[in-house]
Design a protein around this motif. Structure first.
Motif, PDB file in Angstrom:
ATOM      1  N   PHE A  71      46.021  48.552  48.348  1.00 16.71           N
ATOM      2  CA  PHE A  71      44.824  47.851  47.867  1.00 16.71           C
ATOM      3  C   PHE A  71      45.040  46.342  47.888  1.00 16.71           C
ATOM      4  CE2 PHE A  71      41.960  50.880  45.257  1.00 16.71           C
ATOM      5  CZ  PHE A  71      42.079  51.862  46.219  1.00 16.71           C
ATOM      6  N   LYS A  72      46.197  45.933  47.436  1.00 20.13           N
ATOM      7  CA  LYS A  72      46.505  44.497  47.416  1.00 20.13           C
ATOM      8  C   LYS A  72      46.503  43.942  48.843  1.00 20.13           C
ATOM      9  CE  LYS A  72      49.954  41.181  45.736  1.00 20.13           C
ATOM     10  NZ  LYS A  72      51.280  41.029  45.090  1.00 20.13           N
ATOM     11  N   ALA A  73      47.127  44.680  49.765  1.00 22.29           N
ATOM     12  CA  ALA A  73      47.176  44.253  51.167  1.00 22.29           C
ATOM     13  C   ALA A  73      45.778  44.238  51.784  1.00 22.29           C
ATOM     14  CB  ALA A  73      48.089  45.180  51.963  1.00 22.29           C
ATOM     15  N   ILE A  76      40.955  41.471  53.922  1.00 25.01           N
ATOM     16  CA  ILE A  76      39.514  41.215  53.907  1.00 25.01           C
ATOM     17  C   ILE A  76      39.257  39.724  53.717  1.00 25.01           C
ATOM     18  CG2 ILE A  76      37.369  41.573  52.595  1.00 25.01           C
ATOM     19  CD1 ILE A  76      38.433  44.427  51.985  1.00 25.01           C
ATOM     20  N   TYR A  77      39.968  39.145  52.760  1.00 24.35           N
ATOM     21  CA  TYR A  77      39.831  37.705  52.501  1.00 24.35           C
ATOM     22  C   TYR A  77      40.182  36.897  53.745  1.00 24.35           C
ATOM     23  CZ  TYR A  77      41.509  33.102  51.071  1.00 24.35           C
ATOM     24  OH  TYR A  77      41.757  31.755  51.000  1.00 24.35           O
ATOM     25  N   SER A  78      41.295  37.268  54.392  1.00 30.46           N
ATOM     26  CA  SER A  78      41.749  36.547  55.577  1.00 30.46           C
ATOM     27  C   SER A  78      40.740  36.634  56.714  1.00 30.46           C
ATOM     28  CB  SER A  78      43.101  37.115  56.033  1.00 30.46           C
ATOM     29  OG  SER A  78      43.532  36.498  57.218  1.00 30.46           O
ATOM     30  N   ILE A 116      51.993  53.475  46.052  1.00 29.62           N
ATOM     31  CA  ILE A 116      51.522  53.115  47.386  1.00 29.62           C
ATOM     32  C   ILE A 116      50.081  52.611  47.355  1.00 29.62           C
ATOM     33  CG2 ILE A 116      50.988  54.020  49.689  1.00 29.62           C
ATOM     34  CD1 ILE A 116      53.376  55.922  49.352  1.00 29.62           C
ATOM     35  N   ARG A 117      49.244  53.232  46.539  1.00 33.70           N
ATOM     36  CA  ARG A 117      47.837  52.810  46.485  1.00 33.70           C
ATOM     37  C   ARG A 117      47.730  51.350  46.059  1.00 33.70           C
ATOM     38  NH1 ARG A 117      43.208  56.157  43.342  1.00 33.70           N
ATOM     39  NH2 ARG A 117      43.578  57.548  45.097  1.00 33.70           N
ATOM     40  N   PHE A 118      48.496  50.969  45.054  1.00 28.37           N
ATOM     41  CA  PHE A 118      48.492  49.573  44.604  1.00 28.37           C
ATOM     42  C   PHE A 118      48.894  48.649  45.752  1.00 28.37           C
ATOM     43  CE2 PHE A 118      51.684  46.352  43.226  1.00 28.37           C
ATOM     44  CZ  PHE A 118      50.793  45.364  42.830  1.00 28.37           C
ATOM     45  N   TYR A 119      49.957  48.988  46.450  1.00 31.01           N
ATOM     46  CA  TYR A 119      50.460  48.180  47.565  1.00 31.01           C
ATOM     47  C   TYR A 119      49.373  48.034  48.634  1.00 31.01           C
ATOM     48  CZ  TYR A 119      54.095  46.387  50.742  1.00 31.01           C
ATOM     49  OH  TYR A 119      54.855  45.601  51.583  1.00 31.01           O
ATOM     50  N   THR A 152      49.473  45.550  34.763  1.00 32.75           N
ATOM     51  CA  THR A 152      50.282  44.611  35.543  1.00 32.75           C
ATOM     52  C   THR A 152      49.816  44.609  36.998  1.00 32.75           C
ATOM     53  OG1 THR A 152      52.200  44.924  34.112  1.00 32.75           O
ATOM     54  CG2 THR A 152      52.612  44.015  36.297  1.00 32.75           C
ATOM     55  N   GLN A 153      49.570  45.797  37.546  1.00 33.21           N
ATOM     56  CA  GLN A 153      49.096  45.920  38.921  1.00 33.21           C
ATOM     57  C   GLN A 153      47.708  45.308  39.075  1.00 33.21           C
ATOM     58  OE1 GLN A 153      49.405  50.154  39.119  1.00 33.21           O
ATOM     59  NE2 GLN A 153      51.524  50.141  39.849  1.00 33.21           N
ATOM     60  N   ILE A 154      46.841  45.568  38.097  1.00 36.10           N
ATOM     61  CA  ILE A 154      45.485  45.017  38.138  1.00 36.10           C
ATOM     62  C   ILE A 154      45.526  43.494  38.147  1.00 36.10           C
ATOM     63  CG2 ILE A 154      43.309  44.795  36.861  1.00 36.10           C
ATOM     64  CD1 ILE A 154      43.780  47.694  35.880  1.00 36.10           C
ATOM     65  N   CYS A 155      46.370  42.919  37.301  1.00 39.87           N
ATOM     66  CA  CYS A 155      46.482  41.457  37.247  1.00 39.87           C
ATOM     67  C   CYS A 155      46.877  40.887  38.598  1.00 39.87           C
ATOM     68  CB  CYS A 155      47.501  41.040  36.169  1.00 39.87           C
ATOM     69  SG  CYS A 155      46.857  41.126  34.497  1.00 39.87           S
ATOM     70  N   GLU A 156      47.790  41.558  39.290  1.00 40.50           N
ATOM     71  CA  GLU A 156      48.219  41.087  40.608  1.00 40.50           C
ATOM     72  C   GLU A 156      47.084  41.144  41.617  1.00 40.50           C
ATOM     73  OE1 GLU A 156      51.862  41.841  42.632  1.00 40.50           O
ATOM     74  OE2 GLU A 156      52.822  42.601  40.818  1.00 40.50           O
TER      75      GLU A 156
END
Length: 207
Positions: free
Chosen positions: A83-85, A90-92, A78-81, A159-163
């Protein structure tokens, strides 16, 4: 948004919590929010030093999750999901505020100090070796710091970091390896102490 909920800590498996949330379980939603808000904030504040802005972005992430409901994909982390979101949000939001300026997500700079850096900078009696070490640590790029943070502070796999940081597969592993090798040479030369002892970051703000 979640003031009426209580975190259900009995839910301790990411897959189960996420599945319950997708099915509309409010206790699962509450658990996700209260278990991950702090780490999301600490990650997000390093892209933009504005607590209220980051809190708003976190709320936006959860509004979108609630709206998506059962249409959300599955996840085992869940943390990966989140953080990515959050990084995408933030970018948006930053892009919206700069209507006349094109912003690329890679332009988001991860500003994070190692605990050691902060200790040295605040020490008026720092030795010449410590000052040299501080300068060496400051030479690390924002992307190197973000990767180290995600790997050692948050426990994410490569793999998660790369994403999250938009690198090709295995690039994060190589970058971490090169960075750790450099840090090891610098730190162990100056202080004769294992490098992993210093891969801690100073928290920003106490919530």
């Amino acid at each position: 948004l979640f003031s009426g909920f209580q975190s259900n800590l009995a839910l301790n498996n990411d897959t189960d919590i996420w599945e319950n949330f997708r099915k509309g379980d409010k206790s699962a939603l509450s658990a996700i929010y209260f278990l991950h808000f702090h780490s999301m904030f600490q990650y997000g504040i390093r892209f933009k030093d504005d607590p209220e802005f980051i809190k708003d972005c976190i709320q936006e992430v959860f509004f979108k999750l609630i709206k998506a409901g059962n249409n959300l994909g599955t996840t085992t982390n869940i943390r990966f999901y989140l953080f990515k979101a959050l990084k995408n949000t933030i970018y948006s939001e930053i892009s919206k505020s700069r209507k006349t300026e094109e912003v690329n997500i890679d332009q988001l700079k991860f500003e994070a100090l190692f605990s050691l850096e902060e200790e040295i900078s605040e020490n008026i009696n720092a030795t010449a070796k410590e000052k040299a070490l501080e300068l060496a640590l400051k030479s690390l790029s924002a992307k190197q710091r973000e990767i180290i943070y995600l790997r050692y502070e948050c426990g994410m796999d490569y793999t998660q970091i790369c994403e999250i940081v938009h690198l090709k597969n295995d690039s994060a592993r190589k970058l971490v390896y090169r960075t750790i090798k450099t840090l090891r040479e610098i730190i162990e030369y100056h202080l004769k102490i294992p490098v992993l002892f210093f891969l801690r970051f100073s928290p920003k703000y106490v919530l």
